[in-house]
Design an enzyme around this catalytic site. Structure first.
Site, mmCIF file in Angstrom:
data_model
loop_
_atom_site.group_PDB
_atom_site.id
_atom_site.type_symbol
_atom_site.label_atom_id
_atom_site.label_comp_id
_atom_site.label_asym_id
_atom_site.label_seq_id
_atom_site.Cartn_x
_atom_site.Cartn_y
_atom_site.Cartn_z
ATOM 1 N N GLY A 124 1.361 10.669 61.166
ATOM 2 C CA GLY A 124 1.634 10.052 59.852
ATOM 3 C C GLY A 124 2.717 8.982 59.963
ATOM 4 O O GLY A 124 2.579 7.877 59.429
ATOM 5 N N HIS A 125 3.800 9.295 60.676
ATOM 6 C CA HIS A 125 4.866 8.300 60.866
ATOM 7 C C HIS A 125 4.336 7.097 61.639
ATOM 8 O O HIS A 125 4.663 5.942 61.330
ATOM 9 C CB HIS A 125 6.026 8.900 61.669
ATOM 10 C CG HIS A 125 6.753 10.012 60.987
ATOM 11 N ND1 HIS A 125 6.647 11.320 61.386
ATOM 12 C CD2 HIS A 125 7.617 10.007 59.935
ATOM 13 C CE1 HIS A 125 7.423 12.076 60.627
ATOM 14 N NE2 HIS A 125 8.004 11.314 59.734
ATOM 15 N N ASP A 147 4.993 11.891 50.214
ATOM 16 C CA ASP A 147 6.178 12.120 49.376
ATOM 17 C C ASP A 147 6.061 11.199 48.160
ATOM 18 O O ASP A 147 6.784 10.218 48.033
ATOM 19 C CB ASP A 147 7.440 11.838 50.195
ATOM 20 C CG ASP A 147 7.568 12.799 51.361
ATOM 21 O OD1 ASP A 147 7.679 14.006 51.116
ATOM 22 O OD2 ASP A 147 7.512 12.344 52.520
ATOM 23 N N ASN A 192 11.185 13.813 64.499
ATOM 24 C CA ASN A 192 10.105 14.775 64.760
ATOM 25 C C ASN A 192 8.769 14.141 64.341
ATOM 26 O O ASN A 192 8.026 14.681 63.513
ATOM 27 C CB ASN A 192 10.346 16.099 64.027
ATOM 28 C CG ASN A 192 9.416 17.177 64.537
ATOM 29 O OD1 ASN A 192 8.682 17.784 63.777
ATOM 30 N ND2 ASN A 192 9.394 17.393 65.831
ATOM 31 N N LEU A 193 8.523 13.009 64.941
ATOM 32 C CA LEU A 193 7.452 12.129 64.456
ATOM 33 C C LEU A 193 6.069 12.672 64.766
ATOM 34 O O LEU A 193 5.839 13.306 65.791
ATOM 35 C CB LEU A 193 7.616 10.751 65.093
ATOM 36 C CG LEU A 193 9.001 10.131 64.854
ATOM 37 C CD1 LEU A 193 9.093 8.774 65.536
ATOM 38 C CD2 LEU A 193 9.308 9.999 63.370
ATOM 39 N N HIS A 194 5.154 12.390 63.854
ATOM 40 C CA HIS A 194 3.748 12.767 64.025
ATOM 41 C C HIS A 194 2.893 11.547 63.687
ATOM 42 O O HIS A 194 3.429 10.453 63.393
ATOM 43 C CB HIS A 194 3.405 13.982 63.149
ATOM 44 C CG HIS A 194 3.843 13.836 61.718
ATOM 45 N ND1 HIS A 194 3.304 12.892 60.870
ATOM 46 C CD2 HIS A 194 4.783 14.492 60.992
ATOM 47 C CE1 HIS A 194 3.867 12.989 59.692
ATOM 48 N NE2 HIS A 194 4.779 13.940 59.739
ATOM 49 N N LEU A 231 -0.156 15.972 57.310
ATOM 50 C CA LEU A 231 0.789 16.084 58.427
ATOM 51 C C LEU A 231 2.217 16.061 57.889
ATOM 52 O O LEU A 231 2.539 15.296 56.982
ATOM 53 C CB LEU A 231 0.575 14.939 59.427
ATOM 54 C CG LEU A 231 -0.773 14.886 60.128
ATOM 55 C CD1 LEU A 231 -0.706 13.899 61.297
ATOM 56 C CD2 LEU A 231 -1.230 16.252 60.641
HETATM 57 O O1 PAF Z 1 10.830 10.869 53.882
HETATM 58 C C1 PAF Z 1 11.773 11.071 54.685
HETATM 59 O O2 PAF Z 1 11.582 11.330 55.875
HETATM 60 C C2 PAF Z 1 13.202 10.984 54.183
HETATM 61 O O3 PAF Z 1 13.302 11.463 52.875
HETATM 62 C C3 PAF Z 1 13.801 9.570 54.289
HETATM 63 C C4 PAF Z 1 13.066 8.576 53.419
HETATM 64 C C5 PAF Z 1 13.758 9.100 55.743
HETATM 65 C C6 PAF Z 1 15.264 9.578 53.843
HETATM 66 O O4 PAF Z 1 16.041 10.433 54.600
#
Ligand code: PAF
Length: 277
Positions: free
Chosen positions: A32-33, A147, A28-30, A181
């Site tokens: 930020g990814h 995170d 579910n990329l945005h 995001l």
């Molecule tokens: O940050 C995330 O999306 C998840 O915690 C990760 C690092 C992909 C592990 O499942």
């Protein structure tokens, strides 16, 4: 972009050689990814992204079942961003038998903040990231600072297990109103979305107070939580910690991070802000 679902296929792909930077995701990329992919491309000629919604890091009653799964759109975005391969295993591939051996991060990193509200979360994260690292064997891995505690847990794991992987972190990408995001922002109603950036503004105000020399952290943290309640949030915590280890700072510590988590309706948001004083 090669889409790889099995471990032997991933091993074969890696045997072709070359330095790899890995970007682990749950999809579910945005933007930020995609920024993490951009950073990864600056560090290695080939980027391997992973897409796996990891049941192990969800508590019973959390959103594992309804976590947004948008495989086709994610593939298109990663391919356009220049990712060389996507490792997207089925659950049976990563967990063919109950995962009885787990990577348990130390209590001093996990008995606070997210670890209190999501017990077992960091064990689930560390375990799946360790498995992904073993399968892909990247030279570099990139994680988002949104995170923040997760980044520290992963750095700690890599150090303690002497994994030959450089961990690189990317800044939080924000919407124009400041909301960090997150895939979970999609759960917000339009009314909640209108208020959601208040979390960021609350952390910013606390940051300004710290830079202005305020020392009473307990008072600042309590005031920030009150502000969030006034704006209709249910705060889990707002805390000022040391960037290096997330322990409580002394008056002399210059490098701080303010971390916050709060619910708005049924959606739990987290955010943080680094502050130098
Ligand atoms: O940050 C995330 O999306 C998840 O915690 C990760 C690092 C992909 C592990 O499942």
């Amino acid at each position: 972009m090669d889409i790889i679902e099995t471990i032997p296929e991933m091993h074969r792909w890696r045997r072709a050689g070359g330095r790899v930077a890995c970007v682990p995701t749950m999809g579910n990329l945005h933007a930020g990814h995609l920024d993490l992919v951009r950073i990864a491309r600056e560090h290695a000629p080939q980027v391997v992204a992973t897409l796996f919604v990891n049941r192990l890091q969800f508590l019973p009653g959390e959103d594992f079942e309804r976590y947004p799964r948008t495989f086709e759109a994610d593939c298109a975005a990663l391919s356009k961003a220049g990712v060389a391969a996507l490792f997207a295993p089925q659950e049976q591939t990563l967990y063919p038998e109950p995962q009885t051996l787990k990577v348990v991060p130390p209590a001093e990193l996990t008995n606070q903040l997210e670890g209190v509200f999501r017990p077992g979360f960091f064990t689930g994260v560390a375990t799946v990231v360790a498995k992904l690292f073993n399968i892909i064997a990247p030279e570099i891995a990139v994680f988002g600072k949104k995170d923040y505690q997760q980044c520290l847990v992963i750095r700690h794991m890599v150090r303690q297990l002497a994994l030959p992987i450089d961990i690189v972190t990317g800044e939080t990408v924000r919407a124009s109103d400041g909301l960090a995001l997150s895939s979970r922002n999609g759960y917000l109603s339009s009314e909640e979305r209108g208020r959601a950036a208040h979390l960021h503004r609350t952390l910013q105000r606390l940051g300004e107070a710290l830079r202005a020399g305020e020392q009473d952290l307990a008072r600042l943290e309590a005031q920030a939580q009150d502000d969030l309640r006034q704006a209709g949030f249910q705060p889990d915590y707002v805390a000022v910690r040391k960037q290096s280890d997330l322990q409580s700072p002394s008056a002399q510590d210059p490098a701080l991070v303010i971390l916050g988590a709060a619910r708005i309706g049924n959606t739990r948001l987290i955010d943080n802000l680094e502050v130098e004083r």
